[in-house]
Design a protein around this motif. Structure first.
Motif, PDB file in Angstrom:
ATOM      1  N   TYR A  65       0.837  -1.201   0.000  1.00  0.00           N
ATOM      2  CA  TYR A  65       0.000   0.000   0.000  1.00  0.00           C
ATOM      3  C   TYR A  65       0.875   1.256   0.000  1.00  0.00           C
ATOM      4  CZ  TYR A  65      -4.302  -2.649   0.989  1.00  0.00           C
ATOM      5  OH  TYR A  65      -5.378  -3.493   0.917  1.00  0.00           O
ATOM      6  N   LYS A  66       1.922   1.236   0.809  1.00  0.00           N
ATOM      7  CA  LYS A  66       2.802   2.412   0.911  1.00  0.00           C
ATOM      8  C   LYS A  66       3.483   2.702  -0.427  1.00  0.00           C
ATOM      9  CE  LYS A  66       5.205   3.068   4.680  1.00  0.00           C
ATOM     10  NZ  LYS A  66       6.238   3.151   5.743  1.00  0.00           N
ATOM     11  N   ALA A  67       4.041   1.671  -1.043  1.00  0.00           N
ATOM     12  CA  ALA A  67       4.745   1.866  -2.313  1.00  0.00           C
ATOM     13  C   ALA A  67       3.792   2.341  -3.404  1.00  0.00           C
ATOM     14  CB  ALA A  67       5.432   0.570  -2.734  1.00  0.00           C
ATOM     15  N   ALA A  68       2.587   1.765  -3.426  1.00  0.00           N
ATOM     16  CA  ALA A  68       1.619   2.149  -4.462  1.00  0.00           C
ATOM     17  C   ALA A  68       1.242   3.618  -4.346  1.00  0.00           C
ATOM     18  CB  ALA A  68       0.374   1.270  -4.349  1.00  0.00           C
ATOM     19  N   LEU A  69       0.930   4.078  -3.140  1.00  0.00           N
ATOM     20  CA  LEU A  69       0.508   5.469  -2.968  1.00  0.00           C
ATOM     21  C   LEU A  69       1.670   6.441  -3.041  1.00  0.00           C
ATOM     22  CD1 LEU A  69      -2.340   5.244  -0.317  1.00  0.00           C
ATOM     23  CD2 LEU A  69      -2.487   5.497  -2.772  1.00  0.00           C
ATOM     24  N   ALA A  70       2.901   5.947  -2.910  1.00  0.00           N
ATOM     25  CA  ALA A  70       4.079   6.809  -3.056  1.00  0.00           C
ATOM     26  C   ALA A  70       4.489   6.957  -4.514  1.00  0.00           C
ATOM     27  CB  ALA A  70       5.246   6.248  -2.247  1.00  0.00           C
ATOM     28  N   ARG A 327      -9.789   5.111   5.068  1.00  0.00           N
ATOM     29  CA  ARG A 327     -10.611   4.279   4.180  1.00  0.00           C
ATOM     30  C   ARG A 327     -10.373   4.657   2.719  1.00  0.00           C
ATOM     31  NH1 ARG A 327     -12.461   0.073   7.414  1.00  0.00           N
ATOM     32  NH2 ARG A 327     -13.607   0.857   9.236  1.00  0.00           N
ATOM     33  N   VAL A 328     -10.273   5.946   2.464  1.00  0.00           N
ATOM     34  CA  VAL A 328     -10.032   6.422   1.100  1.00  0.00           C
ATOM     35  C   VAL A 328      -8.663   5.962   0.608  1.00  0.00           C
ATOM     36  CG1 VAL A 328      -9.675   8.485  -0.321  1.00  0.00           C
ATOM     37  CG2 VAL A 328     -11.558   8.410   1.322  1.00  0.00           C
ATOM     38  N   ALA A 329      -7.640   6.095   1.464  1.00  0.00           N
ATOM     39  CA  ALA A 329      -6.286   5.686   1.087  1.00  0.00           C
ATOM     40  C   ALA A 329      -6.243   4.198   0.752  1.00  0.00           C
ATOM     41  CB  ALA A 329      -5.310   6.006   2.212  1.00  0.00           C
ATOM     42  N   ASP A 330      -6.878   3.376   1.577  1.00  0.00           N
ATOM     43  CA  ASP A 330      -6.911   1.934   1.313  1.00  0.00           C
ATOM     44  C   ASP A 330      -7.569   1.639  -0.038  1.00  0.00           C
ATOM     45  OD1 ASP A 330      -5.681   1.447   3.716  1.00  0.00           O
ATOM     46  OD2 ASP A 330      -7.463   0.623   4.709  1.00  0.00           O
ATOM     47  N   ALA A 331      -8.657   2.337  -0.319  1.00  0.00           N
ATOM     48  CA  ALA A 331      -9.381   2.104  -1.573  1.00  0.00           C
ATOM     49  C   ALA A 331      -8.529   2.478  -2.781  1.00  0.00           C
ATOM     50  CB  ALA A 331     -10.690   2.892  -1.575  1.00  0.00           C
ATOM     51  N   ILE A 332      -7.809   3.586  -2.700  1.00  0.00           N
ATOM     52  CA  ILE A 332      -6.939   4.009  -3.795  1.00  0.00           C
ATOM     53  C   ILE A 332      -5.813   2.994  -3.996  1.00  0.00           C
ATOM     54  CG2 ILE A 332      -5.317   5.772  -4.612  1.00  0.00           C
ATOM     55  CD1 ILE A 332      -7.020   7.859  -3.145  1.00  0.00           C
ATOM     56  N   ALA A 333      -5.199   2.571  -2.885  1.00  0.00           N
ATOM     57  CA  ALA A 333      -4.108   1.596  -2.963  1.00  0.00           C
ATOM     58  C   ALA A 333      -4.579   0.294  -3.592  1.00  0.00           C
ATOM     59  CB  ALA A 333      -3.526   1.341  -1.579  1.00  0.00           C
ATOM     60  N   GLU A 334      -5.738  -0.178  -3.181  1.00  0.00           N
ATOM     61  CA  GLU A 334      -6.260  -1.449  -3.706  1.00  0.00           C
ATOM     62  C   GLU A 334      -6.603  -1.349  -5.188  1.00  0.00           C
ATOM     63  OE1 GLU A 334      -9.356  -2.213  -0.921  1.00  0.00           O
ATOM     64  OE2 GLU A 334      -7.929  -2.673   0.692  1.00  0.00           O
ATOM     65  N   ARG A 335      -7.056  -0.168  -5.615  1.00  0.00           N
ATOM     66  CA  ARG A 335      -7.325   0.027  -7.047  1.00  0.00           C
ATOM     67  C   ARG A 335      -6.032  -0.041  -7.857  1.00  0.00           C
ATOM     68  NH1 ARG A 335     -10.349   4.107  -6.398  1.00  0.00           N
ATOM     69  NH2 ARG A 335      -8.929   5.804  -6.927  1.00  0.00           N
TER      70      ARG A 335
END
Length: 339
Positions: A65-70, A327-335
């Motif tokens: 999740y961290k790498a994806a959103l970074a 919750r929003v961050a998790d959803a973005i990462a999972e997408r």
């Protein structure tokens, strides 16, 4: 074991034992859709093998999740080494771990984490190139602090209407390498600092050098402030502690700040803006990932701006959808990870 992996959506789980050195290691690769898995190696005295497995599964997912959103071309992985009661040769143990990593053919890149050091990474590097945060590559802590500082400005803008930190009251829990570097940047920006740490010497240093106000550890979470910055141990935000908070926002460097996922909803209900920890503290990961790829410090520093941009995006969606930023961050990462 397969049920655990399926629940965690883990790609693979690898075990190694080396009786000569005492090595007992586990590597979890959570998701490699965006690139090779990258994550630190913990060296801790786990109570039992199941505890070590649970830890590595949880941490590997967080790294994805961290790498994806970074915005990194990296997947998420993690390693744990069960620290033996007696170690004859620590260097030989980490060299054995390096040989283990090499068998994975570049699918996992290791780095420094709890209980390990750059010297340990140097030992690993004798047997594999799939390692970062070595002595030559330097300490990622300053870049973690830089990212958190930028994230605090983005959080202040979203919650308080301005990213000017002059006169803002920031309560920092934990003055380790990242926490103290963050305190220095906040002081330079004119913020009023309230600090706590289990190490009294660290607190005194902040008082003398930064004009900080010392606060007892047990009192810091309930003290009135604009922004609370947890920079120590994880799990600090529980149902009990959230009910005691007297801040407008929480934005800090600590990993796994939420005792459970639903705590983010408690913060939302109380009107406290939460900067998801794995988004705001990604500066260290950005540093080690890009350094490993041979990028310059200029390029690495430029990439750190992804943190504040991503937080601003998350805060905007959270406000529009009336959901917690976590919750929003998790959803973005999972997408990004699963499409």
């Amino acid at each position: 074991m397969f049920a655990l992996m399926e629940t965690a959506r883990l790609e693979s789980l690898h075990f190694a034992v080396d009786p000569l050195t005492g090595l007992q290691a586990i590597i979890a690769i959570h998701n490699s859709r965006l690139g090779p898995a990258l994550g630190g190696c913990r060296y801790l005295p786990y109570a039992d093998t199941r505890s070590a497995i649970d830890d590595v599964l949880r941490l590997a997912k967080g790294m994805s999740y961290k790498a994806a959103l970074a915005g990194l071309q990296q997947g998420g992985g993690k390693a744990v080494i069960i620290r033996p009661a007696h170690v004859e040769n620590r260097g030989a143990l980490f060299e054995a771990f390096g040989r283990f990593i090499e068998t994975l053919n570049g699918h996992y890149i290791t780095a420094m984490d709890s209980g390990t050091s750059s010297v340990d990474m140097d030992c690993i590097a004798q047997h594999t190139q799939h390692v970062t945060s070595t002595t030559a590559e330097g300490d990622p802590s300053p870049h973690t602090a830089m990212g958190v500082f930028a994230g605090i400005r983005a959080t202040a803008l979203a919650r308080l209407g301005s990213d000017n930190l002059e006169g803002l009251r920031v309560a920092i829990q934990g003055l380790g390498n990242v926490g103290y570097a963050l305190a220095e940047q906040l002081h330079a920006a004119g913020a009023e600092l309230l600090v706590s740490d289990l190490d009294h010497n660290r607190v005194q240093r902040a008082v003398v050098q930064l004009g900080a106000r010392p606060v007892a550890n047990e009192a810091l979470l309930a003290i009135p402030c604009d922004i609370l910055a947890p920079c120590g141990l994880g799990g600090v935000l529980s149902a009990t502690t959230v009910s005691q908070l007297r801040c407008s926002a929480v934005a800090g460097a600590a990993n796994n700040q939420l005792a459970s996922a639903d705590i983010s909803d408690n913060l939302q209900a109380r009107g406290i803006l939460y900067a998801p920890d794995y988004v705001i503290n990604a500066g260290g990961l950005i540093y080690v990932a890009l350094k490993h790829r041979g990028k310059s410090l200029v390029a690495i520093t430029a990439h750190l701006t992804q943190i504040s941009r991503r937080l601003t995006e998350i805060f905007g969606h959270a406000q529009a959808d009336k959901r917690s930023p976590a919750r929003v961050a998790d959803a973005i990462a999972e997408r990004l990870l699963y499409g």
